[in-house]
Scaffold this motif. Sequence first.
Motif, PDB file in Angstrom:
ATOM      1  N   MET A 147      -7.981   4.129   1.911  1.00 28.72           N
ATOM      2  CA  MET A 147      -7.191   2.897   1.842  1.00 28.72           C
ATOM      3  C   MET A 147      -8.053   1.703   1.414  1.00 28.72           C
ATOM      4  O   MET A 147      -7.618   0.854   0.645  1.00 28.72           O
ATOM      5  CB  MET A 147      -6.554   2.590   3.201  1.00 28.72           C
ATOM      6  CG  MET A 147      -5.535   3.592   3.663  1.00 28.72           C
ATOM      7  SD  MET A 147      -4.291   3.994   2.429  1.00 28.72           S
ATOM      8  CE  MET A 147      -3.577   2.400   2.097  1.00 28.72           C
TER       9      MET A 147
ATOM     10  N   GLN B 170      -9.266  -1.701   9.292  1.00 31.31           N
ATOM     11  CA  GLN B 170      -8.791  -2.220   7.997  1.00 31.31           C
ATOM     12  C   GLN B 170      -8.755  -3.755   8.024  1.00 31.31           C
ATOM     13  O   GLN B 170      -9.085  -4.415   7.039  1.00 31.31           O
ATOM     14  CB  GLN B 170      -7.390  -1.678   7.672  1.00 31.31           C
ATOM     15  CG  GLN B 170      -7.358  -0.183   7.342  1.00 31.31           C
ATOM     16  CD  GLN B 170      -5.967   0.334   6.975  1.00 31.31           C
ATOM     17  OE1 GLN B 170      -5.018  -0.428   6.836  1.00 31.31           O
ATOM     18  NE2 GLN B 170      -5.851   1.647   6.823  1.00 31.31           N
TER      19      GLN B 170
ATOM     20  N   LEU C  58      -8.631   1.659  -2.261  1.00 29.87           N
ATOM     21  CA  LEU C  58      -7.397   1.313  -2.981  1.00 29.87           C
ATOM     22  C   LEU C  58      -7.178  -0.198  -2.985  1.00 29.87           C
ATOM     23  O   LEU C  58      -6.918  -0.810  -4.023  1.00 29.87           O
ATOM     24  CB  LEU C  58      -6.228   2.017  -2.268  1.00 29.87           C
ATOM     25  CG  LEU C  58      -4.828   1.839  -2.820  1.00 29.87           C
ATOM     26  CD1 LEU C  58      -4.695   2.653  -4.111  1.00 29.87           C
ATOM     27  CD2 LEU C  58      -3.779   2.337  -1.828  1.00 29.87           C
ATOM     28  N   VAL C  59      -7.329  -0.823  -1.812  1.00 30.52           N
ATOM     29  CA  VAL C  59      -7.075  -2.268  -1.694  1.00 30.52           C
ATOM     30  C   VAL C  59      -8.167  -3.063  -2.397  1.00 30.52           C
ATOM     31  O   VAL C  59      -7.890  -4.051  -3.085  1.00 30.52           O
ATOM     32  CB  VAL C  59      -6.957  -2.654  -0.200  1.00 30.52           C
ATOM     33  CG1 VAL C  59      -6.939  -4.153  -0.018  1.00 30.52           C
ATOM     34  CG2 VAL C  59      -5.694  -2.040   0.376  1.00 30.52           C
TER      35      VAL C  59
ATOM     36  N   THR D 123       0.842  -1.205   0.000  1.00 36.54           N
ATOM     37  CA  THR D 123       0.000   0.000   0.000  1.00 36.54           C
ATOM     38  C   THR D 123       0.877   1.256   0.000  1.00 36.54           C
ATOM     39  O   THR D 123       0.516   2.266  -0.588  1.00 36.54           O
ATOM     40  CB  THR D 123      -0.992   0.010   1.183  1.00 36.54           C
ATOM     41  OG1 THR D 123      -0.307  -0.368   2.378  1.00 36.54           O
ATOM     42  CG2 THR D 123      -2.150  -0.922   0.940  1.00 36.54           C
TER      43      THR D 123
ATOM     44  N   ARG E 234      -7.370  -3.120  -6.029  1.00 35.29           N
ATOM     45  CA  ARG E 234      -6.176  -3.931  -6.365  1.00 35.29           C
ATOM     46  C   ARG E 234      -6.493  -5.423  -6.268  1.00 35.29           C
ATOM     47  O   ARG E 234      -6.012  -6.219  -7.073  1.00 35.29           O
ATOM     48  CB  ARG E 234      -5.019  -3.545  -5.424  1.00 35.29           C
ATOM     49  CG  ARG E 234      -3.704  -4.265  -5.737  1.00 35.29           C
ATOM     50  CD  ARG E 234      -3.161  -3.918  -7.117  1.00 35.29           C
ATOM     51  NE  ARG E 234      -1.961  -4.677  -7.493  1.00 35.29           N
ATOM     52  CZ  ARG E 234      -1.961  -5.871  -8.075  1.00 35.29           C
ATOM     53  NH1 ARG E 234      -3.114  -6.485  -8.368  1.00 35.29           N
ATOM     54  NH2 ARG E 234      -0.834  -6.471  -8.387  1.00 35.29           N
TER      55      ARG E 234
ATOM     56  N   PHE F   5      -0.683  -3.366   4.806  1.00 36.94           N
ATOM     57  CA  PHE F   5      -2.145  -3.375   4.982  1.00 36.94           C
ATOM     58  C   PHE F   5      -2.539  -4.735   5.554  1.00 36.94           C
ATOM     59  O   PHE F   5      -2.052  -5.761   5.045  1.00 36.94           O
ATOM     60  CB  PHE F   5      -2.848  -3.166   3.636  1.00 36.94           C
ATOM     61  CG  PHE F   5      -4.338  -2.967   3.767  1.00 36.94           C
ATOM     62  CD1 PHE F   5      -4.885  -1.697   3.841  1.00 36.94           C
ATOM     63  CD2 PHE F   5      -5.189  -4.067   3.835  1.00 36.94           C
ATOM     64  CE1 PHE F   5      -6.247  -1.517   3.970  1.00 36.94           C
ATOM     65  CE2 PHE F   5      -6.562  -3.890   3.965  1.00 36.94           C
ATOM     66  CZ  PHE F   5      -7.089  -2.622   4.027  1.00 36.94           C
TER      67      PHE F   5
END
Length: 184
Positions: free
Chosen positions: A65, A93, A68-69, A32, A72, A87
């Motif tokens: 975040m 999270q 973003l994850v 990340t 991906r 991450f």
Amino acid sequence: MSRLIFLGPPGAGKGTQAMRLANLYEIPHISTGDLLRTAVQEQTPLGKKAQEYMDQGDLVPDDLMLDLVLHRLEDDDVAKGWILDGFPRTVSQASFLDHLLAEIHQRCNCVLNLEVPDETLVSRMLGRGRKDDNEQTIRHRLEIYHHETAPVIDYYRERNQLVSVNGNLSMDEVTSELTKVIHP
Ligand code: B4P
């Protein structure tokens, strides 16, 4: 199939070891920190928002975040396994990741926790010389780590997924210790 998560304080060597294991097991290395640095460099909307948090040594807010994850982990190359580096960094999270993996019928095999004393971390990061690697920012990141990220270790320990490895050895020795505990 390896699905691995790397935990550990800033400068513990997560990026260094994750890259080595990604090459060894031929799976993508999802950092990340790297994704954020690319976004900052390209001045994308995410990069513009993330930059000031990173420069201060603060965590980038969870909502940015998670997005973003999520994106991906939707890419095709992750079907063969992955290494997540950096991450999750907060309990929320970690909980998001658990739900996401359940939804896509995946489970992580092993959560690796690299243990390194604070003073070693400071000297390593000062030697690395990244933009966010000045002593004041480093100390701030360590405080945030102990406050926000250390509870993530308990989260995985309670779920019997945690394996701690001594990260205060040479890079090759750490790699060797890691490969002993990972069963791909
Ligand atoms: P990251 O990019 O994840 O960086 P890091 O934790 O500082 O470093 P790492 O542990 O990967 O150490 P490295 O291998 O480089 O995060 C940067 C920033 O992005 C964060 O501060 C935050 O703002 C943001 N961010 C990222 N993810 C986030 C998330 N999930 N939520 C919110 N914000 C997020 O090793 C360090 C140095 O030590 C290197 O110079 C290396 O060569 C050396 N080294 C490594 N292993 C060694 C060894 N065994 N012996 C001697 N030296 C060693």
